[in-house]
Each structure stands twice: as C-alpha cells, then as structure tokens.
Design an enzyme around this catalytic site. Sequence first.
Site, PDB file in Angstrom:
ATOM      1  N   THR A  42       0.821  -1.211   0.000  1.00  0.00           N
ATOM      2  CA  THR A  42       0.000   0.000   0.000  1.00  0.00           C
ATOM      3  C   THR A  42       0.851   1.256   0.000  1.00  0.00           C
ATOM      4  OG1 THR A  42      -1.814  -1.101   1.106  1.00  0.00           O
ATOM      5  CG2 THR A  42      -1.739   1.260   1.362  1.00  0.00           C
TER       6      THR A  42
ATOM      7  N   TYR B  21      -8.319   0.369  -4.256  1.00  0.00           N
ATOM      8  CA  TYR B  21      -6.999   0.769  -4.729  1.00  0.00           C
ATOM      9  C   TYR B  21      -6.208  -0.476  -5.079  1.00  0.00           C
ATOM     10  CZ  TYR B  21      -4.836  -0.707  -0.346  1.00  0.00           C
ATOM     11  OH  TYR B  21      -4.382  -1.440   0.709  1.00  0.00           O
TER      12      TYR B  21
ATOM     13  N   THR C  18       1.578  -4.394   4.222  1.00  0.00           N
ATOM     14  CA  THR C  18       1.441  -4.640   5.660  1.00  0.00           C
ATOM     15  C   THR C  18       0.845  -6.015   5.975  1.00  0.00           C
ATOM     16  OG1 THR C  18      -0.731  -3.585   5.712  1.00  0.00           O
ATOM     17  CG2 THR C  18       1.173  -2.187   6.164  1.00  0.00           C
ATOM     18  N   ASP C  19       0.155  -6.631   5.006  1.00  0.00           N
ATOM     19  CA  ASP C  19      -0.541  -7.896   5.306  1.00  0.00           C
ATOM     20  C   ASP C  19       0.405  -8.974   5.815  1.00  0.00           C
ATOM     21  OD1 ASP C  19      -2.884  -6.729   4.503  1.00  0.00           O
ATOM     22  OD2 ASP C  19      -3.133  -7.930   2.689  1.00  0.00           O
TER      23      ASP C  19
ATOM     24  N   LYS D 268       0.134  -7.556  12.715  1.00  0.00           N
ATOM     25  CA  LYS D 268      -0.933  -6.669  12.257  1.00  0.00           C
ATOM     26  C   LYS D 268      -2.183  -7.033  13.043  1.00  0.00           C
ATOM     27  CE  LYS D 268      -2.997  -4.872   8.012  1.00  0.00           C
ATOM     28  NZ  LYS D 268      -3.044  -4.977   6.538  1.00  0.00           N
TER      29      LYS D 268
ATOM     30  N   GLU E 125      -4.244 -27.659  28.777  1.00  0.00           N
ATOM     31  CA  GLU E 125      -5.388 -28.568  28.623  1.00  0.00           C
ATOM     32  C   GLU E 125      -5.042 -29.732  27.704  1.00  0.00           C
ATOM     33  OE1 GLU E 125      -9.548 -26.988  28.363  1.00  0.00           O
ATOM     34  OE2 GLU E 125      -8.457 -25.109  28.158  1.00  0.00           O
TER      35      GLU E 125
HETATM   36  N1  GLU Z   1      -2.730  -6.267   0.778  1.00  0.00           N
HETATM   37  C1  GLU Z   1      -1.685  -5.381   0.393  1.00  0.00           C
HETATM   38  C2  GLU Z   1      -0.330  -5.749   0.944  1.00  0.00           C
HETATM   39  O1  GLU Z   1      -0.178  -6.305   1.984  1.00  0.00           O
HETATM   40  C3  GLU Z   1      -1.991  -3.994   0.786  1.00  0.00           C
HETATM   41  C4  GLU Z   1      -2.110  -3.832   2.278  1.00  0.00           C
HETATM   42  C5  GLU Z   1      -1.046  -2.944   2.818  1.00  0.00           C
HETATM   43  O2  GLU Z   1       0.071  -2.814   2.305  1.00  0.00           O
HETATM   44  O3  GLU Z   1      -1.365  -2.339   3.821  1.00  0.00           O
HETATM   45  O4  GLU Z   1       0.614  -5.450   0.268  1.00  0.00           O
END
Ligand code: GLU
Length: 328
Positions: A14, A27, A93-94, A166, A284
Amino acid sequence: MTDPRILVLGTGGTIAGRAASSTGKAYAAGEVPLDTMLGEIRALGLEAELLPKAVARIGSQDIGWTEWDALHREITVAQDDTGVDGIIVTHGTDTAEETAYLLDLTLAAGKPVVLVGAMRPADAVGSDGMRNFANAVRVAGDPNAAGRGVMVVMGDTVFAAADVRKAATASVDAFRGFPRGPLARVTPSSLDWFAPPHRTAQPPRFAWPEALPRVAILTAGAGMDSKPVEALLGIGCKGIVIAGMGQGNAPRVVLDALEAAVDAGVPVVRSSRVDEGMVDRNVEVDDDARGFVAARALGPAKARILLMVLIANGVTDPAAIQAAFDQP
Ligand code: GLU
C-alpha cells in the site's frame, strides 16, 4: 558527518498503492514505482543518501519464496558492503510480520534492516506512507539501530520482528508488539530507543535454505472433524500449525488426527487463533503424551515461518522444535 547511505529494496504494498479516487476505498497495491516514491522522499530534505533497488511491485499477499530469496541475497550483500549503512524494505502490511521474521531468523544482527509499509495508499487523503518512510530512514540511518535484528516501522513506532503483528485491518495504528512492546518511538526528526541493542554481532540463527517446505496453518473451529487434518497430510504437508481456540485447543478428534500426524513424522505446533497471549505446554492438551509443540508467544503466521525454517534446516524432533519456540 556524512549522510548515511541507505539501500531501499522495494517490494510494493500500500505504501506504493494508488487509488481510483483519493477519497474512495478501492486501490491497487504496488502501483507506484520505487523511483517515484524516492523522489518524493528526497523532496522532504532528509539527511540520507537513498540507493533504490526494486525487487518486486506486488501486494504482500502474493509474496513468497522468489521475493524472500531475492531480499535475503540483497541484504546479505549489503551487510558486507562498506558503502551501505542501513537497509529499508518497503513492504505491504498484510505479511510484513512474516517477511520480517523470516529475515530476522536467517540474517546476522548487523546493520539496521527496517521493513516499512503504510495502511493508506500513496494518493489517499491523510496517507501515512511518506511519514512512515521518513521514520524508517531515521531508524535505518541511526548507528544505534544496529544489533537489534530486523525491525518493522509503522506509524511512529519501531517493533522487533519477533514481536510485531498486524492487529487491525484498516486503521493507521494497526500494528502491535507482543510479548514485548515497541523498541523505540520515532518521528522524522527524533528517535528514542527504550533499551540498548540486545543482539549485537549475533550470527544468523538459521542457515538460509535451498527452499521452504509446505507447512499449513489450520484454524480450529467448534464442531470441526478430523477431515481437514487428513486433507493436509494428503497434499504432503511437512508440518502443521494449528491456530487453536484459547490456549491452542482443538476438538478431541482433531487432536487425535494431529497426534497421528506426529506419529507419521509431521511436526505439529499448537498456536492460538486468539489475538494475543501465550500458548504453553501441557495446559489442557497433554503435549508430552501427544508429541506436540507449543508456540509460546508466536501467533500462527510467525509459528509457520519458524516451523518452515526449522524443517528446512533438518530440525524435526519435537523437543528440538520446542527449544526453538521457547526462544523466539
Ligand atoms: N494487501 C496489500 C499488501 O499487503 C496492501 C495492504 C497494505 O500494504 O497495507 O501489500
């Protein structure tokens, strides 16, 4: 003092995303070329020399062996290059936590290595990308950032790879550290470390492998049966991470099928589908009797990375795997 020289390895995400409209939802990640992003960063007048190298332009949901192998090679070369002081990887970020942890396990804790991403595309109203990038430049250019392993900069916070995850799908403060909190607070003009470097001059924990084995994450759900475990064994999984309920629990029939997997030589790690908390041995579930490994502080995504690295390095004995999870 001369400006630090920072290698910037671009992968997309992103932070390089472009939207159809700056106020819309839709996007595409990884659209903006690295040179364009660096042009904007340079215009901020940061005291650093940035050396760009594009590795990929993808959303990080598509990252895998090809990009990881390229990143590991580039960073290893840069660690030995006296013309480079620090390394930034721009990343979606994923899966930032997975790439960061994989590199952290397999690189020497030398020069600063910083993954940075953004939650909002580059052209969105209130985009966080340039701020996060400027923060990453400050971290990667700080001699005091060396010897801390791979780090992730999101917002004004610096996390260690082993801790970061995340925790929200869309908010700009989406990242958390567990079990340890942030390593530092950063802004484009300040950087405050909360403790001295803890891994100075440490060699890589594990060798970089020729390939990574197929290891699956199976999420436990109420009322499930053993068929998903049997299916995973049927497609040749070399290891299974169960994202269990609570402290890594699963229905008895599922545990029985997982125990059969262990007996067949497929290591099984119990982690939790709950966001935060430890999964300890023999709470458990009788791990001693069933031959399971407890993921301890690692969530399912990072537990899978560690299990893949261990198996690729020939570590398949449950006690030896447990020892590695005890020291994430
Ligand atoms: N799903 C995409 C990725 O991880 C965009 C999400 C992001 O970068 O925040 O590259």
